[in-house]
Write a protein that holds these residues in place. Structure first.
Motif, short mmCIF file in Angstrom:
data_model
loop_
_atom_site.label_atom_id
_atom_site.label_comp_id
_atom_site.label_asym_id
_atom_site.label_seq_id
_atom_site.Cartn_x
_atom_site.Cartn_y
_atom_site.Cartn_z
N UNK A 35 0.84 -1.21 0.00
CA UNK A 35 0.00 0.00 0.00
C UNK A 35 0.87 1.26 0.00
N UNK A 36 1.92 1.25 0.80
CA UNK A 36 2.82 2.39 0.85
C UNK A 36 3.47 2.62 -0.51
N UNK A 48 2.60 10.96 6.15
CA UNK A 48 2.56 11.36 7.56
C UNK A 48 1.59 10.48 8.34
N UNK A 49 0.45 10.14 7.72
CA UNK A 49 -0.50 9.23 8.37
C UNK A 49 0.07 7.83 8.49
N UNK A 50 0.83 7.38 7.48
CA UNK A 50 1.46 6.06 7.56
C UNK A 50 2.41 5.99 8.75
N UNK A 51 3.20 7.04 8.93
CA UNK A 51 4.12 7.06 10.07
C UNK A 51 3.35 7.06 11.39
N UNK A 52 2.19 7.71 11.40
CA UNK A 52 1.36 7.68 12.60
C UNK A 52 0.87 6.27 12.90
N UNK A 53 0.47 5.54 11.84
CA UNK A 53 0.03 4.16 12.03
C UNK A 53 1.18 3.31 12.56
N UNK A 54 2.37 3.47 11.99
CA UNK A 54 3.54 2.71 12.44
C UNK A 54 3.86 3.04 13.89
N UNK A 55 3.80 4.34 14.24
CA UNK A 55 4.07 4.73 15.63
C UNK A 55 3.06 4.12 16.59
N UNK A 56 1.79 4.08 16.18
CA UNK A 56 0.77 3.49 17.04
C UNK A 56 1.02 2.00 17.26
N UNK A 118 9.45 3.40 5.49
CA UNK A 118 8.24 2.74 5.97
C UNK A 118 8.29 1.23 5.76
N UNK A 119 8.85 0.78 4.63
CA UNK A 119 8.99 -0.64 4.39
C UNK A 119 9.92 -1.30 5.39
N UNK A 120 11.04 -0.63 5.69
CA UNK A 120 11.97 -1.17 6.68
C UNK A 120 11.32 -1.23 8.05
N UNK A 239 -3.11 -2.31 8.22
CA UNK A 239 -3.04 -2.37 6.77
C UNK A 239 -4.32 -1.84 6.14
N UNK A 240 -5.47 -2.13 6.77
CA UNK A 240 -6.74 -1.62 6.24
C UNK A 240 -6.80 -0.10 6.34
N UNK A 241 -6.32 0.46 7.44
CA UNK A 241 -6.28 1.92 7.58
C UNK A 241 -5.36 2.52 6.52
N UNK A 242 -4.21 1.87 6.29
CA UNK A 242 -3.29 2.36 5.26
C UNK A 242 -3.94 2.29 3.89
#
Length: 253
Positions: A35-36, A48-56, A118-120, A239-242
């Motif tokens: 998705x990314x 920026x939202x993807x990084x927020x998901x990863x941080x969460x 993000x992939x890493x 993944x669904x949010x992404x």
């Protein structure tokens, strides 16, 4: 709500994140990465939202930043390539601090850096929450070809042995007065790498014959129970949010 209740809830979320079936975490990491990659690089807000998901996810799984940062050095070669692109690409150019930079090159560099990072991070989260010995079973339950699963299993099992073999060979060379840092010793270093390859091949052949003699059929058995629908729904939520963010990014173009 009392503090003990909040702490108990956080502990339950952490246990659920780390206790998900391996196949769920593998699919979640792969889907998130795809998705990314599929997101248009011009939609910077989406990343920026993807990084927020990863941080969460990192907070929920209690993955420390001190654990992540040293292991992210694997992407350094790609960052070097990204730094060169604004100078090497053609097209519209802009001036910045006296440097002439290519606009397409800047976008390409941005895409490599943000998508690669993000992939890493997705792969590191998978590694931090999944025991190594559980990966082959998860791949088997995902119906990955048995040959690939077997290769992964043997690679994980014998990577440390090969590293120990290489270390012992290096110690033996140094004890005989060799210094691999000197340029004229590069031939000896190359011969050492070749010798390690031959030893690894011979060890692998012996291990293969030993496995066959013990009834190995070419497939890794799937241990543990299959993932439930609840586990799939919980594990694939990031993944669904992404995916929703990616769809919105394409819709806004």
């Amino acid at each position: 709500m009392s503090t003990p209740t909040i702490e108990n809830g956080a502990a339950a979320v952490t246990a659920a994140a780390r206790g998900l079936p391996t196949e769920v975490k593998i699919v979640g990491a792969v889907v998130f990465t795809f998705v990314v990659v599929a997101t248009p690089r011009e939609a910077m807000w989406a990343f920026a939202l993807y990084f927020s998901i990863v941080a969460a996810v990192c907070v929920a799984a209690r993955i420390r930043l001190s654990w992540l940062l040293p292991r992210m050095s694997i992407e350094l070669p790609f960052l070097v390539l990204a730094v060169l692109l604004p100078f090497a690409e053609s097209g519209t150019r802009v001036e910045w601090l006296g440097l002439s930079l290519s606009v397409p090159g800047l976008y390409a560099a941005w895409g490599i850096v943000v998508k690669g990072t993000l992939g890493v991070l997705a792969s590191l989260i998978l590694a931090a929450t999944t025991p190594v010995q559980d990966l082959p079973g998860g791949l088997t339950r995902l119906h990955v070809p048995p040959l690939i699963t077997t290769v992964v299993l043997l690679m994980l099992r014998y990577a440390t042995l090969l590293a120990a073999e290489a270390k012992s060979m290096d110690i033996a060379r140094r004890s005989r007065g060799d210094d691999p840092r000197m340029l004229h010793r590069i031939g000896a270093t190359a011969r050492g790498v070749g010798s390690l390859f031959v030893r690894a091949y011979e060890r692998g052949e012996r291990v293969h014959w030993a496995m066959l003699s013990r009834g190995f059929t070419g497939a890794v058995p799937a241990t543990g129970s299959a993932a439930t629908r609840t586990a799939w729904a919980f594990g694939l939520m990031p993944a669904a949010l992404a995916g929703a963010v990616c769809a919105a990014a394409w819709g806004g173009l």
